[in-house]
Design a protein around this motif. Structure first.
Motif, PDB file in Angstrom:
ATOM      1  N   ASP C  22      28.885  44.994  37.600  1.00 18.36           N
ATOM      2  CA  ASP C  22      28.024  44.048  36.900  1.00 18.36           C
ATOM      3  C   ASP C  22      27.805  42.884  37.840  1.00 18.36           C
ATOM      4  N   LEU C  23      26.542  42.653  38.200  1.00 16.32           N
ATOM      5  CA  LEU C  23      26.266  41.650  39.226  1.00 16.32           C
ATOM      6  C   LEU C  23      24.830  41.186  39.088  1.00 16.32           C
ATOM      7  N   THR C  24      24.642  39.875  39.165  1.00 11.20           N
ATOM      8  CA  THR C  24      23.286  39.340  39.134  1.00 11.20           C
ATOM      9  C   THR C  24      23.079  38.465  40.357  1.00 11.20           C
ATOM     10  N   ILE C  25      21.979  38.698  41.059  1.00 13.87           N
ATOM     11  CA  ILE C  25      21.650  37.878  42.222  1.00 13.87           C
ATOM     12  C   ILE C  25      20.309  37.206  41.956  1.00 13.87           C
ATOM     13  N   ASP C 207      34.862  35.232  59.049  1.00  6.57           N
ATOM     14  CA  ASP C 207      34.439  33.889  59.464  1.00  6.57           C
ATOM     15  C   ASP C 207      32.923  33.766  59.493  1.00  6.57           C
ATOM     16  N   LEU C 208      32.255  34.844  59.893  1.00  5.21           N
ATOM     17  CA  LEU C 208      30.791  34.830  59.850  1.00  5.21           C
ATOM     18  C   LEU C 208      30.321  34.693  58.407  1.00  5.21           C
ATOM     19  N   ALA C 209      30.989  35.414  57.517  1.00  5.27           N
ATOM     20  CA  ALA C 209      30.601  35.384  56.114  1.00  5.27           C
ATOM     21  C   ALA C 209      30.719  33.971  55.563  1.00  5.27           C
ATOM     22  N   THR C 210      31.875  33.334  55.756  1.00  4.34           N
ATOM     23  CA  THR C 210      32.068  31.998  55.187  1.00  4.34           C
ATOM     24  C   THR C 210      31.157  30.981  55.853  1.00  4.34           C
ATOM     25  N   ALA C 211      30.785  31.216  57.133  1.00  4.07           N
ATOM     26  CA  ALA C 211      29.938  30.250  57.825  1.00  4.07           C
ATOM     27  C   ALA C 211      28.509  30.246  57.298  1.00  4.07           C
ATOM     28  N   TYR C 212      28.003  31.390  56.832  1.00  3.73           N
ATOM     29  CA  TYR C 212      26.576  31.453  56.496  1.00  3.73           C
ATOM     30  C   TYR C 212      26.296  31.658  55.007  1.00  3.73           C
ATOM     31  N   ALA C 213      27.266  32.205  54.260  1.00  8.24           N
ATOM     32  CA  ALA C 213      26.944  32.632  52.904  1.00  8.24           C
ATOM     33  C   ALA C 213      26.906  31.477  51.922  1.00  8.24           C
ATOM     34  N   ASP C 214      25.916  31.546  51.000  1.00  8.69           N
ATOM     35  CA  ASP C 214      25.986  30.673  49.821  1.00  8.69           C
ATOM     36  C   ASP C 214      27.013  31.261  48.867  1.00  8.69           C
ATOM     37  N   GLY C 218      33.080  40.222  47.150  1.00  9.40           N
ATOM     38  CA  GLY C 218      34.085  41.083  47.763  1.00  9.40           C
ATOM     39  C   GLY C 218      34.147  42.412  47.047  1.00  9.40           C
ATOM     40  N   LEU C 219      34.132  43.482  47.817  1.00  9.40           N
ATOM     41  CA  LEU C 219      34.223  44.819  47.226  1.00  9.40           C
ATOM     42  C   LEU C 219      35.491  45.502  47.720  1.00  9.40           C
ATOM     43  N   ARG C 220      36.094  46.252  46.811  1.00 12.27           N
ATOM     44  CA  ARG C 220      37.235  47.073  47.201  1.00 12.27           C
ATOM     45  C   ARG C 220      37.172  48.361  46.418  1.00 12.27           C
ATOM     46  N   ASP C 221      37.172  49.475  47.114  1.00 11.95           N
ATOM     47  CA  ASP C 221      37.038  50.791  46.479  1.00 11.95           C
ATOM     48  C   ASP C 221      35.869  50.856  45.502  1.00 11.95           C
ATOM     49  N   ASP C 227      33.796  37.125  43.603  1.00 10.47           N
ATOM     50  CA  ASP C 227      32.403  36.673  43.536  1.00 10.47           C
ATOM     51  C   ASP C 227      32.451  35.165  43.434  1.00 10.47           C
ATOM     52  N   GLY C 228      32.100  34.480  44.522  1.00 11.20           N
ATOM     53  CA  GLY C 228      32.148  33.027  44.481  1.00 11.20           C
ATOM     54  C   GLY C 228      31.578  32.433  45.747  1.00 11.20           C
ATOM     55  N   PRO C 229      31.508  31.115  45.820  1.00  7.73           N
ATOM     56  CA  PRO C 229      30.971  30.464  47.022  1.00  7.73           C
ATOM     57  C   PRO C 229      31.889  30.672  48.221  1.00  7.73           C
ATOM     58  N   GLY C 230      31.322  30.560  49.410  1.00 12.40           N
ATOM     59  CA  GLY C 230      32.074  30.795  50.637  1.00 12.40           C
ATOM     60  C   GLY C 230      33.301  29.913  50.744  1.00 12.40           C
TER      61      GLY C 230
END
Lengths: 304, 278, 258
Positions: C22-25, C207-214, C218-221, C227-230
């Motif tokens: 369940d995800l909304t973007i 580190d790339l993710a936290t540097a650029y993402a709003d 996170g996915l696992r299996d 699901d949250g801000p960087g």
């Protein structure tokens, strides 16, 4: 849907026109491309205008073909299947024996055409011989053998044999030139003679590929032997030609079907064996790789 | 056939007890079966074609007029009006047959692959069609068209068309198996139609090989166009057949030798061009 | 807007790559998806433009129900969603410009494509897209003659030429060195901000993710585990995503220092 780009486009969320019109660099001139295209177009045009074909008949061709097909495939008689299959077998036999003879001559010739085994001048001379043999169709060679052997299958065997030496030899020396240096050097290093070098340094590396090329050539030669029959040397081609000449359409149709089915059947069996030889046991049966290799050889074909 | 050296006794002498060779692997059942198959095939087919060494030697050493003609070819015939016209007709047949065959071969090759034709049923139909076309050699096509459409260059052209179709389709579909699937995915992801995807993502990848195959096919067609004349489908073959039927071997060989010299020269050009393409 | 509801994907081999997602973007978001390889990042991204069909659940993209689209509906959707690939997926043998024009295929009539004739408007759009990633001077160079970073910029331009509302980037920097990776990430960020395009990026490096993402997902299996801000994505969160603590392999800066 599309943004109107010619006059001050409305700003959309995805509009790209943040800056002024970007200028593309000058497209490069492609002289070679244009010259080649023009020449080819001119040659094609010349051929089209010059060829004395009755073009009006082209429109009737499908109808003619349909009529012929109906004549051929509506009057077939089951009793003829057996003798015709026998004739197809004769064609296959001619192809097999011809291929065998070609291979017997092509293997040693190819050793002398491989630059990594012999000197350049020798290789060059042998290659020209191979090229000459490759250039002449089997059926023309057969014209020379028919007076020698009469209208017998042996004339076909020798025509195919001589005609295939060129192609097989060429493919062989390309394979041999592609082998690894290591084993050859190793045999040299232990002081092997030239024939020992061939036996232990070269043959083991190339045997699978040589074998599969011979089989591939066998497949090609089945088609060649079918058409040699047109000259009357035997095999199914002879029956097919006779049937057409005397307008026995049913026999001709049956012979045609047997040629197609027989050719595809031999292709399939031979193809399976080839794949198994090249890839070793447990190889998947999906095709392609060998033919792709062949296609590559043609694409990069080196003719010197 | 594919086995290693056979008949070499494993060495009994050892430096010490540790250095024992592993048991030498014998030929695999596959090797045995295929080798046996090849031997049986050879024996059976040799009987079918009436092969004998004595006959071979005897026939080959007997003098005959055809081979004498080959040794003294008469080139004067080449310059006759008819031979020249036939020669030009052969070239034209080869060009047109190649162009026509190649233009149909490209879509046929594309439609015979998974990437170009996702529909399994239609794909098998295309493949079966390709296989049938491929199983019929050039001269048989010529025979078929001569009986359907009549004697003349048109039958030759149609025969070369189908022959080219078979050759170019086969070679092209083989390289299609090895293309980079990346651009295909990119085109699909951008909402392109199947034809658009093939044109922009697949065709550019195979174009050099394809052009090279077309040229190769042209070389084959030059040779074929000499052959199809033997059954009345136009070209130089009709002249060759003319001299052959009259037993004028010197003239026949003169024509043949000349023609194949020209073929080899054109081939040399074509090969240079092909090398530039790849 | 992209909305997954109770969405799952199971591959024919039985691997479940997406579990009850369940995800909304929202439009204009810059979202980075992180997770181990095999966690379902690629599946998630490819579900958005229908390259991977859902086995169950719902997915809405721009008011379209992706699970029920027919062939032409699917092509319409894909024309609105640009995609950037790890391997660039360019046609090496053709020019940069022709590669970018691939992004205009959906709008071009088939006969024009067949003849290789693109409309002036399409060429202009392609030029603009190339200009935005500052590689327009290479327009007539063969794609095979470019460096990795340049090729990825062409990839971005191709996606931009579609005039998309969403851009999907599947491991866009995995084949690039660290400085080039930052260049590519900055272009993506800029595109999101200036053109309002929704950007979804799969990344391996945290580190790339936290540097650029709003926003980081996170996915696992195949399941959503974060699901949250960087800024909220710290070492603890990381452990929950990767199932182990942070190592040098997981950050580009540290890996580059090795």
């Amino acid at each position: 849907m599309r943004t109107d780009l010619s006059r001050g486009a409305p700003v959309r969320a995805t509009d790209l026109s943040a800056k002024d019109w970007p200028q593309l660099p000058k497209p490069p001139r492609q002289v070679f491309k244009w010259v080649a295209t023009t020449i080819i177009a001119a040659i094609v045009l010349w051929s089209f205008i010059g060829l004395d074909a009755k073009w009006s008949r082209l429109l009737d061709a499908p109808a003619d073909l349909y009529t012929l097909g109906r004549l051929m495939f509506s009057q077939m008689e089951a009793s003829e299947i057996r003798p015709l299959i026998g004739k197809m077998w004769e064609s296959i036999s001619i192809a097999w024996m011809g291929t065998l003879i070609a291979a017997i001559f092509a293997v040693p010739l190819s050793f002398f055409a491989a630059e990594n085994l012999v000197g350049r001048p020798v290789a060059w001379i042998i290659r020209q011989v191979l090229n000459l043999l490759r250039a002449i169709p089997e059926i023309i060679i057969a014209l020379a053998f028919i007076p020698v052997f009469g209208l017998t299958p042996m004339a076909g065997v020798l025509a195919i044999g001589v005609g295939s030496i060129g192609t097989l030899g060429k493919l062989f020396y390309e394979i041999i030139e592609g082998i690894e240096r290591g084993p050859i050097e190793a045999t040299d290093a232990v002081g092997a003679s030239r024939s020992q070098r061939l036996r232990w340094g070269v043959l083991p590396q190339v045997t699978p590929e040589l074998t599969s090329f011979i089989l591939y050539r066998f497949e090609v030669n089945i088609r060649a032997s079918a058409i040699l029959g047109v000259l009357g040397v035997g095999g199914i081609g002879t029956d097919l030609t006779q049937a057409i000449r005397f307008k026995e359409w049913g026999t001709a149709g049956l012979a045609l079907i047997i040629v197609v089915v027989g050719t595809i059947a031999v292709d399939t069996v031979s193809g399976l064996v080839r794949r198994r030889i090249v890839r070793g046991p447990g190889a998947s049966s999906d095709g392609g790789s060998f033919e792709a290799h062949e296609a590559e050889l043609i694409a990069e074909s080196v003719n010197d | 056939m594919t086995s290693g050296p056979v008949g070499v006794a494993s060495p009994e002498s050892r430096v010490d007890g540790a250095a024992r060779l592993p048991k030498k692997p014998g030929p695999t059942p596959f090797t045995i079966v295929t080798t046996l198959g090849a031997v049986v095939m050879t024996v059976v087919t040799a009987r079918a074609v009436g092969f004998s060494f004595e006959g071979l030697i005897e026939n080959l050493t007997r003098p005959n007029s055809v081979v004498e003609g080959l040794l003294n070819p008469d080139f004067s015939q080449i310059w006759s009006e008819r031979s020249r016209a036939a020669f030009i007709e052969t070239l034209q047949l080869a060009v047109l047959g190649t162009v026509a065959g190649a233009s149909v071969a490209l879509p046929l090759a594309l439609w015979s692959t998974r990437v170009g034709n996702p529909n399994t049923f239609l794909r098998s139909i295309v493949r079966i069609f390709n296989n049938i076309v491929r199983a019929i050699p050039d001269l048989l096509w010529a025979l078929i068209f001569v009986s359907a459409v009549g004697i003349g260059a048109l039958s030759g052209l149609l025969a070369l068309f189908f022959f080219s179709l078979a050759v170019t389709t086969k070679l092209t579909s083989d390289v299609l198996d090895g293309i980079d699937p990346g651009p295909v995915e990119a085109a699909n992801a951008s909402g392109a139609g199947l034809t658009q995807m093939l044109r922009t993502a697949v065709v550019p990848q195979i174009l050099p090989s394809y052009s090279s195959f077309v040229l190769y096919n042209f070389e084959l067609n030059l040779r074929s166009s000499a052959v199809i004349g033997l059954v009345g489908a136009g070209g130089i073959g009709e002249r060759i057949e003319f001299f052959r039927s009259r037993g004028e071997w010197e003239e026949m060989w003169g024509l043949v030798v000349m023609f194949f010299l020209v073929v080899m020269i054109i081939e040399a050009f074509s090969v240079t061009l092909r090398r530039r393409l790849v | 807007m992209i909305r997954f509801s109770n969405a799952s994907v199971t591959y024919p081999g039985g691997v479940q790559a997406m579990r009850d997602l369940d995800l909304t973007i929202e439009p204009g978001e810059f979202v980075v998806i992180v997770g181990l390889s095999g966690a379902g990042k690629s599946t998630l991204i490819r579900a958005v433009n229908g390259l991977v069909p859902l086995t169950s659940g719902q997915l809405q993209v721009n008011e379209r129900d992706v699970t029920t689209l027919n062939r032409s509906g699917m092509r319409d959707l894909r024309s609105e969603v640009g995609m950037i690939f790890q391997g660039f997926n360019l046609v090496d043998r053709t020019t940069v410009l022709k590669n970018v024009l691939m992004g205009r295929l959906h709008e071009a009539p088939t006969w024009r494509t067949l003849l290789g004739l693109y409309s002036k408007a399409d060429v202009h759009l392609a030029a603009q897209a190339l200009d935005r990633v500052e590689i327009i001077d290479k327009a007539y160079v063969r794609a095979s003659n470019l460096s990795g970073g340049q090729r990825q910029r062409v990839g971005i331009a191709r996606a931009l030429a579609q005039e998309p509302s969403i851009i999907l980037a599947d491991e866009p920097v995995a084949s690039l060195d660290p400085p080039t990776s930052h260049v590519v990430m900055r272009y993506l960020q800029q595109i999101g901000r200036e053109l309002g395009i929704t950007v979804i990026v799969n990344l391996h490096f945290l580190d790339l993710a936290t540097a650029y993402a709003d926003r980081i997902i996170g996915l696992r299996d195949g399941a959503l585990v974060f699901d949250g801000p960087g800024s909220e994505c710290d070492a603890d969160v990381f452990e929950s995503i990767y199932g182990r603590s942070l190592t040098a392999d997981d950050t580009m800066a540290k890996q580059a220092a090795l």
